[in-house]
Structures are given as C-alpha cells and as structure tokens.
Design a protein around this motif. Structure first.
Motif, short mmCIF file in Angstrom:
data_model
loop_
_atom_site.label_atom_id
_atom_site.label_comp_id
_atom_site.label_asym_id
_atom_site.label_seq_id
_atom_site.Cartn_x
_atom_site.Cartn_y
_atom_site.Cartn_z
N GLU A 275 10.39 -41.98 2.78
CA GLU A 275 11.54 -42.32 1.91
C GLU A 275 11.59 -41.22 0.89
O GLU A 275 10.41 -40.74 0.50
CB GLU A 275 11.89 -43.51 1.12
CG GLU A 275 12.23 -44.70 2.09
CD GLU A 275 12.61 -46.04 1.41
OE1 GLU A 275 13.72 -45.72 0.34
OE2 GLU A 275 12.51 -47.17 1.93
N GLN A 276 12.79 -40.51 0.27
CA GLN A 276 12.72 -39.57 -0.63
C GLN A 276 13.33 -40.47 -1.91
O GLN A 276 14.04 -41.31 -2.07
CB GLN A 276 13.66 -38.58 -0.23
CG GLN A 276 13.33 -37.80 0.92
CD GLN A 276 14.27 -36.79 1.39
OE1 GLN A 276 15.61 -37.08 1.67
NE2 GLN A 276 13.88 -35.69 1.57
N PHE A 277 12.83 -39.88 -3.08
CA PHE A 277 13.28 -40.38 -4.40
C PHE A 277 13.57 -39.35 -5.32
O PHE A 277 13.27 -38.23 -5.07
CB PHE A 277 12.09 -41.47 -4.96
CG PHE A 277 11.48 -42.37 -3.96
CD1 PHE A 277 12.29 -43.54 -3.85
CD2 PHE A 277 10.40 -42.19 -3.29
CE1 PHE A 277 11.91 -44.67 -2.94
CE2 PHE A 277 9.96 -43.32 -2.25
CZ PHE A 277 10.85 -44.47 -2.40
N ASN A 278 14.15 -39.98 -6.47
CA ASN A 278 14.86 -39.03 -7.57
C ASN A 278 13.73 -38.61 -8.53
O ASN A 278 14.07 -37.97 -9.39
CB ASN A 278 15.94 -39.33 -8.02
CG ASN A 278 17.45 -39.31 -7.44
OD1 ASN A 278 17.43 -38.30 -6.44
ND2 ASN A 278 18.06 -40.33 -7.44
N VAL A 279 12.53 -38.97 -8.39
CA VAL A 279 11.44 -38.93 -9.32
C VAL A 279 10.11 -38.45 -8.56
O VAL A 279 9.81 -38.43 -7.53
CB VAL A 279 11.04 -40.25 -10.13
CG1 VAL A 279 12.29 -40.74 -10.63
CG2 VAL A 279 10.46 -41.13 -9.17
N THR A 280 9.23 -37.92 -9.32
CA THR A 280 7.71 -37.63 -8.73
C THR A 280 7.02 -39.05 -8.70
O THR A 280 7.13 -39.75 -9.46
CB THR A 280 7.26 -36.77 -9.72
OG1 THR A 280 7.78 -35.52 -9.85
CG2 THR A 280 5.68 -36.57 -9.07
N VAL B 242 8.16 -39.74 1.11
CA VAL B 242 6.68 -40.34 0.38
C VAL B 242 6.63 -41.57 1.62
O VAL B 242 7.41 -42.19 1.92
CB VAL B 242 7.28 -41.07 -0.86
CG1 VAL B 242 6.10 -42.02 -1.43
CG2 VAL B 242 7.73 -40.10 -1.83
N PRO B 243 5.46 -41.69 1.98
CA PRO B 243 5.07 -42.43 3.01
C PRO B 243 5.33 -43.86 2.44
O PRO B 243 5.01 -44.37 1.27
CB PRO B 243 3.62 -42.47 3.43
CG PRO B 243 3.09 -41.23 2.26
CD PRO B 243 4.19 -40.81 1.63
N VAL B 244 5.83 -44.90 3.03
CA VAL B 244 6.10 -46.45 2.75
C VAL B 244 5.13 -47.08 3.74
O VAL B 244 5.50 -47.00 5.15
CB VAL B 244 7.48 -46.71 2.64
CG1 VAL B 244 7.76 -48.15 2.54
CG2 VAL B 244 8.22 -45.74 1.86
N GLY C 96 0.73 -45.34 1.96
CA GLY C 96 1.56 -45.04 0.97
C GLY C 96 2.01 -46.12 0.00
O GLY C 96 1.12 -47.07 -0.42
N ILE C 97 3.15 -46.11 -0.63
CA ILE C 97 3.56 -47.09 -1.41
C ILE C 97 4.05 -48.41 -0.64
O ILE C 97 4.68 -48.26 0.50
CB ILE C 97 4.74 -46.58 -2.43
CG1 ILE C 97 6.04 -46.16 -1.71
CG2 ILE C 97 4.09 -45.37 -3.31
CD1 ILE C 97 7.06 -45.54 -2.42
#
Length: 155
Positions: free
Chosen positions: A6-11, A25-27, A31-32
């Motif tokens: 997934e993509q996010f608006n933050v680091t 980002v790996p989910v 990952g998270i």
C-alpha cells in the motif's frame, strides 16, 4: 506468492528500511500489519498522488474560480459595509458631540433661568414695596389736598 503493498502520505519505517511517501509499503509478512496500515490511512488520509490526484486537482480549479469570484464579491460587500460602518460611526460621534453641546447649553440655560427667577423675586419684592410706598404717598397726597382746600377756602 504475491505480497500486498500500500502507499501512504507519510514516511513509513519497517525495521531498518524507510519508505518515502508514495512508495509501496509491504503489508503482512515482512511489513506492517493491516491495523497499522489502517491507522496510517486514518491519521494521514488515503494516498492521493499520481494521475488520479492530478485529475482531482484539475476539477477544483473550476470551483476555485467560483470561489475567487465569491471572495471578490464578498470583499466588495465587506468594503461597502466597512464604509457604512465608518460613516455611521462618524454620525454617531457627531450626534454624541451635538448631544453634549446641547446638554451644556441646557445647563447654562438652567443656570440663567435660576438667576432670572431670583431677579424676578427681587423685583417683585421691590414692586410690593413700591406699591406700599405709593399707597402711603397717595394717603399723604389726599391729606395735602385736603389741607390745600382748607387753606384756599374762602373765609
């Protein structure tokens, strides 16, 4: 096995690796967690970069022009209301000044009226005294006229 990202608006930092805003980002495994991904979306909003973001940004420009026109119109109305407020404030201040002047004039007139009332009372007392003096003199004149008649009467 495909990994979900997934993509996010933050680091986002996962272990020793950091993912800049917009990077996948790996989910899940490695990952998270899904809960962490949900918290990022909840706290920082859904990811909005890319062609969809450009398309979304283009649509508000039409509304932006309407907003600019509305702001200009409201600015004009605000200027007019501000001018009206200034004018009314000046009129109010002038009326307050006029009222204060009239109050001072009224106080002076009341003082003058009291002075004149005292003069009238004094003059009335003098008039009563003169009336009494006139009555006394009229009695004296009557006596003198009687005496003149006696003295000029044939003997």
């Amino acid at each position: 096995m495909s990994k979900k990202t997934e993509q996010f608006n933050v680091t986002v930092k996962v272990g020793k690796k950091s993912y800049a805003p917009g990077e996948p980002v790996p989910v899940g495994t490695g990952g998270i967690t899904a809960d962490e991904a949900e918290n990022f979306r909840k706290n920082f909003g859904a990811f909005t970069a890319g062609p969809d973001a450009k398309a979304a940004a283009a649509v508000p420009s039409v509304d932006l022009e309407k907003h600019r026109e509305a702001i200009e119109k409201l600015s004009g109305e605000n200027d007019k209301l501000s001018a009206d407020n200034d004018r009314l404030t000046a009129e109010r201040d002038s009326a307050i000044g006029d009222r204060n002047t009239l109050l001072k004039q009224n106080e002076q007139l009341e003082t003058d009226n009291a002075t004149l009332a005292a003069e009238v009372t004094k003059l009335q007392a003098e008039a009563e005294k003169h009336g009494a003096d006139n009555a006394t003199l009229a009695g004296e004149v009557t006596k003198l006229q009687a005496e003149i008649k006696k003295l000029t009467a044939p003997k």
